[in-house]
Motif scaffolding. Structure first.
Motif, short mmCIF file in Angstrom:
data_model
loop_
_atom_site.label_atom_id
_atom_site.label_comp_id
_atom_site.label_asym_id
_atom_site.label_seq_id
_atom_site.Cartn_x
_atom_site.Cartn_y
_atom_site.Cartn_z
N GLU A 23 0.86 -1.19 0.00
CA GLU A 23 0.00 0.00 0.00
C GLU A 23 0.89 1.23 0.00
OE1 GLU A 23 -2.60 -0.18 3.37
OE2 GLU A 23 -3.65 -1.99 2.65
N GLY A 24 1.09 1.80 -1.17
CA GLY A 24 1.98 2.96 -1.28
C GLY A 24 3.41 2.58 -0.92
N ASP A 25 3.98 3.31 0.04
CA ASP A 25 5.35 3.02 0.47
C ASP A 25 5.41 1.93 1.54
OD1 ASP A 25 6.15 5.02 -1.24
OD2 ASP A 25 6.56 6.50 0.34
N ARG A 26 4.24 1.41 1.92
CA ARG A 26 4.18 0.41 2.99
C ARG A 26 3.87 -0.98 2.42
NH1 ARG A 26 1.19 3.53 8.07
NH2 ARG A 26 2.71 5.25 8.17
N PHE A 27 4.41 -1.98 3.10
CA PHE A 27 4.14 -3.36 2.70
C PHE A 27 4.10 -4.23 3.94
CE2 PHE A 27 8.73 -2.88 2.75
CZ PHE A 27 9.21 -4.08 3.28
N SER A 28 3.43 -5.38 3.82
CA SER A 28 3.32 -6.30 4.95
C SER A 28 4.08 -7.59 4.68
CB SER A 28 1.86 -6.61 5.27
OG SER A 28 1.28 -7.39 4.25
N ILE A 29 4.55 -8.19 5.76
CA ILE A 29 5.22 -9.49 5.71
C ILE A 29 4.67 -10.32 6.86
CG2 ILE A 29 7.36 -8.74 4.60
CD1 ILE A 29 8.56 -8.57 7.47
N LEU A 30 4.68 -11.63 6.70
CA LEU A 30 4.23 -12.53 7.75
C LEU A 30 5.40 -13.40 8.18
CD1 LEU A 30 1.81 -13.64 9.40
CD2 LEU A 30 1.53 -15.35 7.58
N LEU A 31 5.72 -13.37 9.46
CA LEU A 31 6.83 -14.16 9.98
C LEU A 31 6.29 -15.37 10.73
CD1 LEU A 31 8.19 -11.44 9.36
CD2 LEU A 31 9.72 -11.87 11.27
N ILE A 32 6.77 -16.55 10.34
CA ILE A 32 6.37 -17.79 11.00
C ILE A 32 7.15 -17.94 12.31
CG2 ILE A 32 5.73 -18.89 8.82
CD1 ILE A 32 8.42 -20.42 8.97
N PRO A 33 6.71 -18.83 13.21
CA PRO A 33 7.39 -18.99 14.49
C PRO A 33 8.88 -19.27 14.38
CG PRO A 33 5.27 -20.10 14.56
CD PRO A 33 5.47 -19.64 13.14
N HIS A 34 9.29 -20.08 13.39
CA HIS A 34 10.71 -20.40 13.24
C HIS A 34 11.53 -19.15 12.98
CE1 HIS A 34 14.32 -22.64 12.16
NE2 HIS A 34 14.41 -21.88 11.08
N THR A 35 11.07 -18.31 12.06
CA THR A 35 11.80 -17.08 11.74
C THR A 35 11.87 -16.14 12.94
OG1 THR A 35 11.04 -17.26 9.45
CG2 THR A 35 11.92 -15.13 10.13
N LEU A 36 10.78 -16.05 13.68
CA LEU A 36 10.78 -15.21 14.89
C LEU A 36 11.78 -15.73 15.92
CD1 LEU A 36 6.92 -14.75 15.27
CD2 LEU A 36 8.56 -12.97 14.59
N ALA A 37 11.96 -17.05 15.96
CA ALA A 37 12.83 -17.65 16.97
C ALA A 37 14.32 -17.59 16.61
CB ALA A 37 12.43 -19.10 17.21
N VAL A 38 14.65 -17.71 15.32
CA VAL A 38 16.06 -17.84 14.95
C VAL A 38 16.66 -16.58 14.33
CG1 VAL A 38 15.80 -20.33 14.65
CG2 VAL A 38 15.59 -18.81 12.65
N THR A 39 15.92 -15.48 14.31
CA THR A 39 16.46 -14.21 13.83
C THR A 39 16.16 -13.11 14.85
OG1 THR A 39 14.50 -13.33 12.67
CG2 THR A 39 15.84 -14.96 11.48
N THR A 40 16.74 -11.95 14.63
CA THR A 40 16.49 -10.83 15.53
C THR A 40 15.14 -10.18 15.28
OG1 THR A 40 17.58 -9.25 14.04
CG2 THR A 40 18.97 -10.33 15.70
N LEU A 41 14.45 -10.57 14.22
CA LEU A 41 13.16 -9.95 13.91
C LEU A 41 12.11 -10.24 14.98
CD1 LEU A 41 12.91 -10.45 10.03
CD2 LEU A 41 13.68 -8.44 11.30
N GLY A 42 12.30 -11.31 15.73
CA GLY A 42 11.37 -11.63 16.80
C GLY A 42 11.32 -10.55 17.87
N ALA A 43 12.38 -9.76 17.97
CA ALA A 43 12.44 -8.70 18.98
C ALA A 43 12.06 -7.34 18.42
CB ALA A 43 13.86 -8.62 19.57
N ARG A 44 11.68 -7.28 17.14
CA ARG A 44 11.35 -6.00 16.51
C ARG A 44 9.89 -5.62 16.75
NH1 ARG A 44 15.86 -5.46 16.76
NH2 ARG A 44 17.46 -5.58 15.15
N GLY A 45 9.66 -4.30 16.83
CA GLY A 45 8.31 -3.80 17.01
C GLY A 45 8.16 -2.44 16.37
#
Length: 199
Positions: free
Chosen positions: A155-177
């Motif tokens: 949507e314009g300059d914004r986009f969405s992504i979906l992170l599965i439990p594995h990705t949240l657990a093994v990367t730093t993205l799990g701590a992002r907000g």
């Protein structure tokens, strides 16, 4: 060249200013004897060259230098001791290409607009720098902090992504907000396609 599949999470141990660059010392779980001087390692998506490596107690420590351009155009300039970073070693011939082709040449810094957690997963809305938004397409690929991800909606300059439990657990993205900054690298093919369409 990388794939956007994180293989370790490193920790910044020290940041030493050296004129226009910074020397970063990073702890990881890779074997010290498996890291050669001059090797390329993606650090939260930023390809940096190993300039020193040592074994310290139960972990490996390697040093990299970040130049002025890197400090200005990525999140590296904000890293402090204790910062956790996604690590990926350079792709070798014969390795599985599990993500997408990632160069480690970060295009800019994006911002997390929102995060919605459900069923162990998380949906993020990300705001890309305006000049990069045209390279982001629904069902296309994007690398955020070095992680290969599929774009769900745009949507314009914004986009969405979906992170599965594995990705949240093994990367730093799990701590992002919301409000957090992330390194963004757009899909290389989208960039070349856009360039060709200009002719």
């Amino acid at each position: 060249m990388f794939t956007g599949i994180v293989t370790d999470i490193g920790e910044i141990l020290s940041v030493e200013p050296r004129g226009d660059l910074k020397r970063l010392r990073i702890a990881c779980s890779y074997g010290a004897d498996s890291i050669a001087l001059g090797a390329s390692i993606a650090n939260s998506g930023v390809c940096l060259t190993v300039v020193a490596v040592a074994r310290e107690v139960a972990r490996t420590v390697f040093d990299v230098d970040a130049a002025a351009e890197t400090l200005a155009k990525t999140t590296v300039g904000r890293w402090i001791p204790g910062t956790r970073v996604n690590l990926e070693r350079a792709l070798r011939i014969g390795d599985e290409l599990g993500g997408h082709i990632v160069t480690g040449h970060v295009d800019g810094v994006a911002r997390v607009v929102s995060r919605d957690d459900f069923d162990g997963m998380a949906r993020f809305w990300i705001e890309a720098p305006h000049e990069l938004a045209r390279f982001i397409a629904r069902k296309g690929s994007v690398a955020l902090d070095g992680v290969s991800l599929t774009v769900n909606e745009v949507e314009g300059d914004r986009f969405s992504i979906l992170l599965i439990p594995h990705t949240l657990a093994v990367t730093t993205l799990g701590a992002r907000g919301a409000g957090d900054a992330v390194n963004i690298e757009v899909d290389m093919m989208a960039r070349y396609a856009a360039r060709l369409s200009e002719k």
